[in-house]
Write an enzyme that holds these catalytic residues in place. Structure first.
Site, PDB file in Angstrom:
ATOM      1  CE  LYS A  65     -33.512 -16.587  -5.996  1.00  0.00           C
ATOM      2  NZ  LYS A  65     -32.150 -16.416  -6.503  1.00  0.00           N
ATOM      3  CD  GLU A  71     -17.282 -21.097 -10.104  1.00  0.00           C
ATOM      4  OE1 GLU A  71     -18.161 -20.547  -9.426  1.00  0.00           O
ATOM      5  OE2 GLU A  71     -17.398 -22.263 -10.562  1.00  0.00           O
ATOM      6  NE  ARG A  91     -17.457 -24.039  -7.977  1.00  0.00           N
ATOM      7  CZ  ARG A  91     -18.414 -24.906  -7.652  1.00  0.00           C
ATOM      8  NH1 ARG A  91     -18.557 -25.295  -6.397  1.00  0.00           N
ATOM      9  NH2 ARG A  91     -19.238 -25.390  -8.563  1.00  0.00           N
TER      10      ARG A  91
END
Length: 588
Positions: free
Chosen positions: A246, A334, A362
């Site tokens: 990244k 979640e 969610r």
């Protein structure tokens, strides 16, 4: 100066290049992304990490005929630049510009909207099954998903189904060991062992009937092209495991991957982030939450903190640093976060479950079935409530007031300032029986000296901030601070009263009875959707009490709101200072 990139508008243009020229294009594409994001801001590290993969995918596959989904979409900047949006990429995340995430209405190359994570496998499988049903067995279907996102329950639901189909699907696992914060959990440990060659003999993806390849270097263009060309010829479910870095290509972004996920403005030559001129200013609400939670947890051994993959964004990181045994990052999960909190609450713990407002959507069933139905004392701290700015409609937290208000047993509170946030956290962990949702916005509050001694807040009680004689403003949350400025600018401030409602549920009916008696005009102001929010609840009660005056609701209309600055969006939604002043002029 770009050479190859200058001549590329579409993937068809890209495919005219020779293979040996693609590495030069990769460097140009990185420089282009860095150049724009350094001044316009946005997500950086994720897209830099997949530059070679992006080029290889569009070079090998016949996009947009072949379907390509990016999960999560903040790694898709290179994709956007190579698919007809290079010349307008500087408008990324700006008002009336292109979205920071893939968006079907924006481009034929964006096959699925992906602002939230872990949806790509289910979506691409749906597309592949549709192709089969239409008799199209040659179309390719590719989903790129990160190691943090693939650990989510929904991703595994998709893999579980995919493994028993013959769908022509290629899952590319982009493994860089980080989402926004470092990846966590047993799957992350497994993938680390795969990279080191120390994993157990059985491969988890092969056990799920995937044709597994990897891990391979995701920055080696020749290897990527070879593998993708080979995988094109293999039918059925496939998974290619690629290892990337990244922030690849910008040293500062590689060294500090958390900060450079979305670094703000920075020097494109050195990578140094540009700091604003230092001055005394109010803290961010998330930091008030984070520091207050540590303070309370040091006094109350029953307190635990939970966040689904957002320790930095939510500032739960402070508790994770100070009291790591009682602070939990559960990854992009979640639903698990909410039910984990419920389980803890049944055993006498006091869980603070910090979830962005848009992400709590969610876990709606868990909120109802596992928490509210059992009346468990879980304290939900909903960060990024209201309009969040340039992340746009996938991230605006504007539906929470409406979708929470209908749930029995649930208390709903929205602080107007940092001190109210601090005090409701103190109150909830001491006195409240049953669940509470505390919602607060992204960004800074209004109080520099916020570390005041704790005091309890009476549940369901509002505050009269100013008494008036004609017009009453009933506000909920941080946006109510607009009315202080408004009152200072009108000609007859004595006519205006201001009430900080604080609680959407339970409503302070006692103060409402008083307001209905003393004022001709009532104006409600909130940074949530009009349907089902504060204004709706006031109108419902006013109808019950047969209030004869007028009630004007300032809230977000029944529409998805695009990206832009908070001020721009407030004006577009008609909840900014200009709209409120215009209404006052009409009734004075």
């Amino acid at each position: 100066m770009s050479t190859f990139l200058n001549n590329i508008q579409t993937p068809d243009d890209l495919r005219q290049l020779k293979v040996k020229e693609l590495s030069i294009l990769a460097q140009e594409l990185r420089e282009f992304i860095i150049d724009i994001v350094s001044t316009k801001e946005g997500h950086l590290g994720a897209s830099l990490g997949v530059v070679e993969l992006t080029i290889a995918l569009h070079y090998v596959f016949d996009t947009p005929k072949d379907k390509l989904i990016w999960d999560v979409g903040h790694q898709a900047y290179g994709h956007k630049i190579l698919t007809e949006r290079k010349d307008i990429f500087e408008t990324n995340r700006q008002l009336n510009g292109i979205s920071g995430f893939p968006k079907r209405s924006e481009s034929k190359y964006d096959n699925f909207g992906t602002g939230h994570s872990s949806t790509s496998i289910s979506a691409i499988l749906g597309m592949a099954i549709a192709s089969q049903l239409k008799g199209d067995f040659k179309r390719q279907h590719i989903a790129v998903i990160g190691d943090a996102s693939i650990a989510s329950g929904m991703a595994f639901e998709g893999l579980n189904h995919l493994g028993v189909t013959k769908a022509n699907v290629l899952i590319i696992l982009n493994d860089n060991a980080i989402g926004i914060d470092p990846s966590v959990g047993a799957l992350k440990n497994y993938l680390t062992n795969v990279k080191k060659g120390t994993a157990k003999d059985e491969n988890i993806f092969e056990c799920l009937n995937m044709n597994y390849t990897g891990p391979i270097d995701g920055h080696d263009l020749d290897l990527l092209l070879t593998e993708l060309e080979r995988l094109k010829t293999i039918e059925g479910p496939k998974l290619l495991h690629v290892i990337t870095t990244k922030g690849k290509g910008l040293q500062k972004a590689e060294e500090n991957q958390v900060a450079y996920h979305a670094p703000g403005k920075f020097n494109k030559e050195t990578g140094e982030r540009i700091k604003r001129v230092s001055k005394a200013e109010p803290p961010k609400y998330q930091d008030v939450f984070g520091h207050t939670l540590v303070e309370l947890a040091q006094q109350n051994q029953k307190i635990v903190g939970i966040t689904p993959a957002m320790p930095t964004g939510s500032s739960l990181k402070y508790m994770m640093e100070e009291i790591p045994e009682r602070a939990f990052d559960v990854g992009i999960a979640e639903q698990h976060a909410v039910t984990l909190a419920a389980g803890m609450a049944t055993q006498g713990l006091t869980p603070f479950c910090n979830i962005y407002s848009t992400f709590l959507q969610r876990a709606y069933d868990q909120l109802i079935h596992d928490v509210a139905l059992q009346n468990l004392s879980v304290i939900f701290c909903l960060d990024r409530a209201g309009l969040v700015g340039q992340d746009g409609p996938t991230h605006h937290g504007v539906f929470d007031l409406a979708y929470l208000r209908c749930i029995p047993n649930l208390t709903i509170f929205s602080p107007m300032n940092e001190i109210e946030l601090r005090n409701i956290m103190y109150t909830a962990q001491q006195d409240l029986k049953g669940p509470i949702a505390i919602r607060y916005p992204r960004g800074r509050g209004v109080t520099i000296d916020w570390r005041t001694p704790f005091s309890k807040i009476e549940i369901g009680k509002s505050v009269e901030l100013k008494k008036g004689n004609k017009i009453a403003f009933l506000t909920l949350g941080h946006i109510g601070n607009l009315i202080f400025q408004l009152i200072s600018e009108v000609d007859t401030p004595e006519s205006i009263g201001h009430y900080d409602m604080r609680f959407l549920k339970p409503l302070d009916n006692q103060i409402l009875d008083k307001v209905f008696t003393q004022y001709e005009h009532i104006i409600t102001l909130e940074d949530g959707c009009e349907i089902g929010g504060l204004g709706s609840s006031i109108i419902e009660y006013a109808n019950k009490m047969e209030f004869a005056g007028t009630i004007k609701v300032f809230a977000i209309k029944d529409a998805f709101i695009e990206q832009g600055t908070i001020e721009e969006l407030h004006n577009i939604c008609g909840i900014g200072m200009k709209s409120i002043k215009k209404y006052l002029e009409d009734i004075f």
